[in-house]
Design a protein around this motif. Structure first.
Motif, PDB file in Angstrom:
ATOM      1  N   GLY A  83       0.780  -1.256   0.020  1.00  0.00           N
ATOM      2  CA  GLY A  83      -0.013   0.158  -0.040  1.00  0.00           C
ATOM      3  C   GLY A  83       0.715   1.295  -0.175  1.00  0.00           C
ATOM      4  O   GLY A  83       0.461   2.332   0.131  1.00  0.00           O
TER       5      GLY A  83
ATOM      6  N   HIS B  99     -11.422   3.093  -7.775  1.00  0.00           N
ATOM      7  CA  HIS B  99     -10.909   1.956  -7.129  1.00  0.00           C
ATOM      8  C   HIS B  99     -10.742   0.701  -8.379  1.00  0.00           C
ATOM      9  O   HIS B  99      -9.787  -0.027  -8.145  1.00  0.00           O
ATOM     10  CB  HIS B  99     -12.142   1.255  -6.192  1.00  0.00           C
TER      11      HIS B  99
ATOM     12  N   ALA C 184      -0.323   3.888  -2.606  1.00  0.00           N
ATOM     13  CA  ALA C 184      -1.659   4.105  -2.770  1.00  0.00           C
ATOM     14  C   ALA C 184      -1.976   5.872  -3.083  1.00  0.00           C
ATOM     15  O   ALA C 184      -1.284   6.469  -2.137  1.00  0.00           O
ATOM     16  CB  ALA C 184      -2.638   3.583  -1.949  1.00  0.00           C
TER      17      ALA C 184
ATOM     18  N   LYS D 101      -7.070   5.109  -2.133  1.00  0.00           N
ATOM     19  CA  LYS D 101      -7.247   5.414  -0.663  1.00  0.00           C
ATOM     20  C   LYS D 101      -8.203   6.770  -0.628  1.00  0.00           C
ATOM     21  O   LYS D 101      -7.747   7.687  -0.466  1.00  0.00           O
ATOM     22  CB  LYS D 101      -6.152   5.460   0.282  1.00  0.00           C
TER      23      LYS D 101
ATOM     24  N   GLY E 108      -3.105   1.772  -6.883  1.00  0.00           N
ATOM     25  CA  GLY E 108      -4.216   1.582  -5.861  1.00  0.00           C
ATOM     26  C   GLY E 108      -4.698   3.040  -5.170  1.00  0.00           C
ATOM     27  O   GLY E 108      -4.118   4.289  -5.470  1.00  0.00           O
TER      28      GLY E 108
END
Length: 471
Positions: free
Chosen positions: A140, A163, A143, A171, A169
């Motif tokens: 992650g 998404h 992200a 968030k 990625g």
């Protein structure tokens, strides 16, 4: 491509490809001199001139076959196959040029050795990139953190698309809403952390990479306050550009002075692929010229001997974006053909705006032969060299025919360069009604690829030889 880091990755990958290509070529040259000293030492300067052409062709074909595809959607085998095809086509074009130009002092062993070394190096670069990308997704660390302005259906759709499509990625930090009573609720599991008036505090309290405005047009007056808050925090601001209910293929932003311009294109074509198409057109046309020019001389002589008048007929045709250009053809009609057009208009056998009759009295004896065999089209290769036409594309139409178009969609064919051959040429030619002709043109525009051009060119040969549908 949403995430700007993907563009940075593309630039890095491009730079590494250049370095690997140059290194592989130099290593192949050094290895040839080391392993075969008895064959004589090669001169580096007699080979180094190939590098600019080699780099241009290789990068072009790598891009076309997908070697720069985003790692989110790519696989190792996919990259390897793209590199193999790109390298094979590059070497094929290079060896063909050396053969036709009779350049004997360039070692074929160096070129073959470069192909093997270059393939391995480019594959290893992408293997390392894929490993790094997947590690970033797993922990992650890459992200993108986004704050969405809005909580309505547009904001929900934006969150879903982010998404699905954010390459590295995503968030979603939270949502902001114009109405304070929605604070504390959640949108698909993401909290509403404040209203629009609280944006400055929200940006100070959270780690945010980007802010995206997803509110209706009626609320766009709040955008100035949002823009100032993002400017103070040094945070990138985006807004959803679907403010008009139209279907477009690509939306982009340009700037004229200090004025931003939002561009909506109904037909989106990748500039790198269009460049590859242009290089392909020039390469094939130039390679064909030694064979075509003697044939053109024979046809020109036959036209001149058969009837008085020039061998080449020049007519204004409608090209890219409806710009007029002089299209060249071998003359297949008598000199007064244009004047006699009105006298035989009632004999038209074609549907729609085009004009065709099977036994046109204006056509000369030689004209019937060269029209049936499409030899009358050969001078259009000069239009290809001039950049007015492509080898493959919708056939260029006359001003008369275009003036008779009765539907706007028919003019979509002018979004690409006209071609010497097309899907119509290999699908029945004059046997097809105009509506089918138009449908084939639109199919070509919507599904174009370089591989489609190659297949159409290959299928054109038997279509012309057997004179299928020719008039």
């Amino acid at each position: 491509m949403y995430d700007p880091r993907s563009k940075e990755l593309d630039r890095t990958l491009f730079s590494l490809d250049v370095v690997c290509t140059v290194a592989a070529f130099l290593v192949a040259f050094w290895a040839r001199n080391l392993l075969l000293p008895e064959a004589g030492q090669l001169n580096l300067y007699s080979h180094i001139f190939l590098l600019p052409l080699l780099l241009t062709l290789l990068i072009l074909f790598l891009s076309y076959f997908g070697a720069y595809q985003n790692p989110r959607y790519a696989t190792f085998m996919g990259y390897a196959w793209a590199i193999f095809r790109g390298m094979a086509l590059t070497i094929g074009v290079l060896l063909s040029l050396l053969f036709f130009l009779e350049i004997d002092y360039v070692s074929r062993m160096v070129i073959i050795g470069f192909a093997g070394l270059g393939f391995v190096a480019l594959v290893m670069v992408r293997a390392a990139m894929l490993a790094q990308f997947r590690q970033s997704l797993q922990d992650g660390s890459g992200a993108l953190r986004v704050l969405i302005i809005g909580t309505g259906e547009r904001a929900r759709e934006l969150a879903r698309n982010l998404h699905e499509q954010a390459e590295w990625g995503i968030k979603i930090v939270g949502h902001l809403d114009p109405e304070s009573q929605r604070i504390g609720s959640d949108i698909n599991g993401v909290p509403v952390i404040g209203n629009i008036d609280q944006i400055s505090q929200c940006l100070k309290s959270n780690v945010v990479d980007e802010v995206i405005i997803a509110i209706p047009r009626s609320l766009l007056e709040d955008a100035e306050h949002i823009a100032h808050a993002c400017e103070e925090e040094g945070i990138k601001l985006r807004f959803m550009a679907d403010i008009f209910n139209v279907q477009v293929a690509r939306v982009s932003l340009a700037q004229v002075g200090n004025l931003p311009l939002l561009t909506m294109e109904p037909v989106a074509q990748d500039e790198s692929k269009l460049f590859a198409k242009r290089v392909f057109d020039l390469t094939v046309t130039l390679l064909a010229m030694p064979l075509v020019l003697p044939l053109m001389a024979v046809v020109a002589l036959a036209v001149k001997l058969d009837s008085p008048g020039p061998a080449i007929f020049v007519q204004q045709r409608v090209g890219l974006r409806k710009h007029l250009f002089p299209m060249f053809k071998f003359r297949s009609m008598y000199m007064d053909a244009e004047e006699k057009m009105k006298e035989i208009e009632h004999l038209n056998e074609a549907q729609g705006p085009i004009f065709k009759i099977s036994n046109d009295p204006r056509v000369t004896r030689v004209g019937r032969f060269i029209r049936r065999t499409s030899l009358d089209e050969l001078p259009q290769l000069f239009n290809v060299l001039r950049g007015e036409m492509s080898l493959v594309g919708p056939r260029p139409m006359s001003i008369r025919d275009v003036d008779l178009f009765d539907r706007g969609i028919q003019r979509k064919r002018f979004s690409v360069k006209p071609g010497v051959t097309c899907l119509w040429q290999i699908s029945g030619r004059s046997d097809l009604p105009f509506e089918k002709w138009l449908a084939l043109d639109l199919e070509y525009i919507d599904n174009w690829s370089l591989w489609m051009d190659i297949k159409i060119l290959l299928k054109t040969v038997p279509a012309v030889l057997f004179s299928k549908g020719a008039v």
